[in-house]
Design an enzyme around this catalytic site. Structure first.
Site, PDB file in Angstrom:
ATOM      1  N   LYS A  53       0.797  -1.119   0.003  1.00  0.00           N
ATOM      2  CA  LYS A  53       0.141  -0.028   0.048  1.00  0.00           C
ATOM      3  C   LYS A  53       0.722   1.286   0.215  1.00  0.00           C
ATOM      4  CE  LYS A  53      -4.011  -2.294   2.400  1.00  0.00           C
ATOM      5  NZ  LYS A  53      -4.687  -2.405   3.398  1.00  0.00           N
ATOM      6  N   GLN A  97      -4.601  -1.101   9.421  1.00  0.00           N
ATOM      7  CA  GLN A  97      -4.514  -2.619   9.019  1.00  0.00           C
ATOM      8  C   GLN A  97      -5.080  -3.612   9.954  1.00  0.00           C
ATOM      9  OE1 GLN A  97      -3.620  -3.110   5.852  1.00  0.00           O
ATOM     10  NE2 GLN A  97      -3.909  -5.189   6.016  1.00  0.00           N
ATOM     11  N   ASP A 120     -10.365   3.498   4.053  1.00  0.00           N
ATOM     12  CA  ASP A 120     -10.833   2.237   3.958  1.00  0.00           C
ATOM     13  C   ASP A 120     -12.439   2.229   3.645  1.00  0.00           C
ATOM     14  OD1 ASP A 120      -9.247  -0.022   4.024  1.00  0.00           O
ATOM     15  OD2 ASP A 120      -8.782  -0.256   6.179  1.00  0.00           O
TER      16      ASP A 120
END
Ligand code: GUN
Length: 296
Positions: A53, A97, A120
């Site tokens: 990422k 995460q 997200d």
């Protein structure tokens, strides 16, 4: 006739090019987009995802940082870190995460991310906005599946989409997205899950099947209609003695057999995965521009 292979790498490249052009414009206006990723512990899968990422971000001109915290981090400590990032204008996107260690409630931490920085798209605010058809940061995998369908000439409008899987990360938000009365939506959506009695009876009636089950090669050729579109969200590592690592990646679809019957299919790897990564960059751009629905 074997299915057309939908090339996720090519579609993701298109999106990254579009995002990069907009990032350049923002930069010229004095906005320097930044993405902060928080990683708790050292789960090898998570470490590798996070590295991917931040590398993707740097490559297209998004500043990034990874805040690594030990496995024993308490929920209070993590909430303190998230609060600091929420308050820091340097960071337009904040991502924690998953999975998190067992002493931390994932839903509490997710809900603590500022909705405007929630790249997200997992906060209750953004999920609620998505379902209500309001401007939202949309979670990356569902948004990636939608882009993949649209850009491969498989507009879901008017189609019957059967989603196998009801997770908060994929199945539920994808259903919300594809049912909207909006471009990229207008589908009739069915969700199948572990409580569904005969999944094949539903998938055989689908124009588009999305497999997000988390079980290797669970969607077999007898479960799909000839000519249908099959999108495989699964990422599973299975033993393979012919590989140096002793394992290989497969999706939730029995690719070789289903590709002989479907009209179009995504491979694993190289299908949905690259889109998930690209949509994180797109969301960071949106957050840096002031959020979804904001005027340029
Ligand atoms: N772990 C697996 N998938 C995801 C994701 O999409 N977002 C985050 N934050 N963690 C994940």
């Amino acid at each position: 006739m074997p299915a057309t292979i939908i090339d996720g790498n090519a579609v993701a490249q298109q999106i990254r090019d579009e995002v990069r052009r907009e990032i350049d414009v923002l930069r010229a206006r004095g906005i320097d987009p930044g993405l902060a990723v928080v990683l708790v512990g050292d789960n090898p899968g998570s470490v590798s995802y996070v590295r991917g990422k931040t590398r993707d971000a740097e490559e297209i001109g998004i500043r990034s940082t990874t805040i690594r915290l030990p496995e024993r981090t308490t929920q209070e400590e993590l909430l303190h870190v998230v609060g600091g990032l929420n308050a820091d204008p340097k960071w337009h996107g904040v991502l924690v995460q998953l999975p998190l260690p067992p002493q931390i409630s994932e839903s509490t931490v997710i809900a603590a991310v500022s909705p405007g920085k929630d790249v997200d798209g997992l906060t209750p605010v953004n999920v609620g906005r998505l379902f209500r058809g309001e401007p939202a940061l949309i979670s990356c995998t569902p948004h990636g599946v939608q882009e993949l369908l649209m850009r491969s000439g498989n507009d879901p409008a008017g189609k019957h989409v059967v989603i196998c899987g009801r997770s908060n990360l994929v199945g539920k938000p994808l259903a919300g997205l594809l049912m909207q009365k909006a471009p990229g939506g207008n589908a009739t959506v069915t969700i199948c899950h572990t409580g569904t009695r005969d999944i094949g009876a539903f998938t055989r009636r689908a124009d588009i099947v999305v497999a997000a089950i988390g079980r290797p090669q669970a969607v077999t050729a007898d479960m799909v209609r000839a000519g249908s579109v099959v999108i495989d969200v699964g990422v599973n590592r299975i033993p393979d003695a012919t590989k140096k690592s002793g394992a290989r990646l497969v999706g939730d679809v029995d690719f070789d057999a289903v590709a002989q019957k479907a009209g179009a299919i995504t491979p694993v790897p190289g299908g949905v995965g690259p889109l998930t990564r690209a949509m994180l960059l797109a969301n960071t751009l949106i957050a840096a521009k002031g959020g979804p629905g904001s005027v340029d």
